[in-house]
Design an enzyme around this catalytic site. Structure first.
Site, PDB file in Angstrom:
ATOM      1  N   ALA A  43       0.917  -1.295   0.049  1.00  0.00           N
ATOM      2  CA  ALA A  43       0.030  -0.083   0.069  1.00  0.00           C
ATOM      3  C   ALA A  43       0.970   1.452   0.023  1.00  0.00           C
ATOM      4  CB  ALA A  43      -0.775  -0.177   1.056  1.00  0.00           C
ATOM      5  N   ASP A 254       9.808   2.876   0.387  1.00  0.00           N
ATOM      6  CA  ASP A 254       8.573   2.575  -0.297  1.00  0.00           C
ATOM      7  C   ASP A 254       8.474   3.766  -1.171  1.00  0.00           C
ATOM      8  OD1 ASP A 254       8.201   0.328   0.944  1.00  0.00           O
ATOM      9  OD2 ASP A 254       6.934   1.207   2.682  1.00  0.00           O
TER      10      ASP A 254
END
Ligand code: ATP
Length: 306
Positions: A43, A254
């Protein structure tokens, strides 16, 4: 311009308690502050690309609890297509319970919950989106066989973030992705070599190409990144990250991967330019607190020379 980025991966919710010290076994203590953060590498990477303006789809599982619903709302508000974010019966959402002491020491218990239930059949259900993706991103917080199947279906560029690292694994995890992307610790586990600086990372990248990787990208925190294109006789590229005042490095990796996919997919720039731009975005994220909250929006693009 939009790009079609599909991410196959995890959704986790971090429950973070701050206290003067960590409790000992069996002890209950009072803390000072509590926060919840949306996380999970899948995510996070998807939101990082979406915040820059990419057209993103996430293939993931959440639990049939209040956190699953909240997570889907969070993804929707970041502009992520959640058609393939499935609510899993009889399963909790993925949770990380984190205690942080004033000294910075922490204790973490992770319950993968619904993330463990992501299956090859879920990947088949998202086949049309995966096979038409310009860039596909995966990590190893969900079952590795889902990443393998997704890469087999991919006709675009695939990025496998080999995190968390595995000590035993199907060799397809190394040979299928267009780009195998890891940090220093993961590079050390996948190669068995010490990786503490750019010189070590260069050796690890060469070792991974010898093991069958098509190309290798190793991130090194404030030292930037090292890239081996996999070509015979290719010189390993070393790219520095901008010098910034770091406040919170959580999720920097990320931010880097989501941005890399955006620059490759939407901007179609060379790998060297895409890595440099991803370093710029990730460096910006470490100047702010939090994970997804710290990822910059499209305003940062004005500061990047492509
Ligand atoms: P995390 O697990 O915290 O998400 P990671 O270990 O996967 O991170 P890193 O290698 O620490 O990833 O960082 C990824 C990228 O973020 C680096 O290549 C760099 O561009 C940027 N970065 C991280 N820390 C800093 C820093 N202190 N200063 C500048 N850039 C940074």
């Amino acid at each position: 311009m939009s790009s079609k980025i599909v991410v196959v991966g995890s959704c986790m919710i971090d429950f973070v308690s701050y206290a003067s010290r960590l409790p000992t076994a069996g002890e209950t203590i009072h803390g000072d502050k509590f926060v919840t953060n949306f996380g999970g590498k899948g995510a996070n990477q998807c939101v990082a690309a979406a915040k820059l303006g990419a057209d993103t789809t996430l293939v993931a599982r959440v639990g049939n609890d209040i956190w699953g619903e909240k997570y889907i709302d969070n993804l929707d508000s970041a502009g992520v297509n959640t058609e393939f974010v499935l609510i899993t019966p009889n399963s909790s959402s993925g949770i990380a319970q984190i205690n942080v002491a004033e000294s910075g020491e922490n204790q973490i218990v992770i319950v993968a919950g619904a993330n463990k239930q992501l299956s090859v059949s879920d990947i088949e259900d998202a086949k049309k989106s995966i096979s038409s993706a310009e860039v596909l991103i995966m990590q190893l917080e969900t079952p590795p066989e889902t990443a393998i199947r997704a890469m087999e279906l991919c006709t675009g560029i695939s990025i496998l973030n080999g995190a968390p690292a595995l000590s035993t694994y199907d060799p397809k995890l190394l040979t299928l992705p267009t780009i195998f992307c890891i940090n220093e610790t993961e590079a050390s586990i996948f190669t068995g070599l010490p990786v503490n600086n750019t010189g070590d990372a260069e050796k690890a990248a060469i070792d991974l190409v010898t093991k069958g990787c098509k190309s290798v990208l190793i991130t090194l925190g404030e030292q930037g990144a090292v890239y081996h294109s996999g070509d015979c006789g290719c010189k390993v590229l070393k790219i520095e990250s901008p010098k910034v005042k770091s406040l919170d490095t959580t999720g920097a990796g990320d931010a880097f991967i989501g941005a890399l996919a955006y620059f490759i997919g939407a901007k179609k720039v060379s790998m060297e330019k895409a890595i440099r731009a991803a370093c710029f975005v990730a460096a910006d994220s470490v100047t702010k607190l939090g994970t997804q909250m710290s990822f910059p929006g499209p305003e940062i693009l004005k500061k990047i020379d492509l």
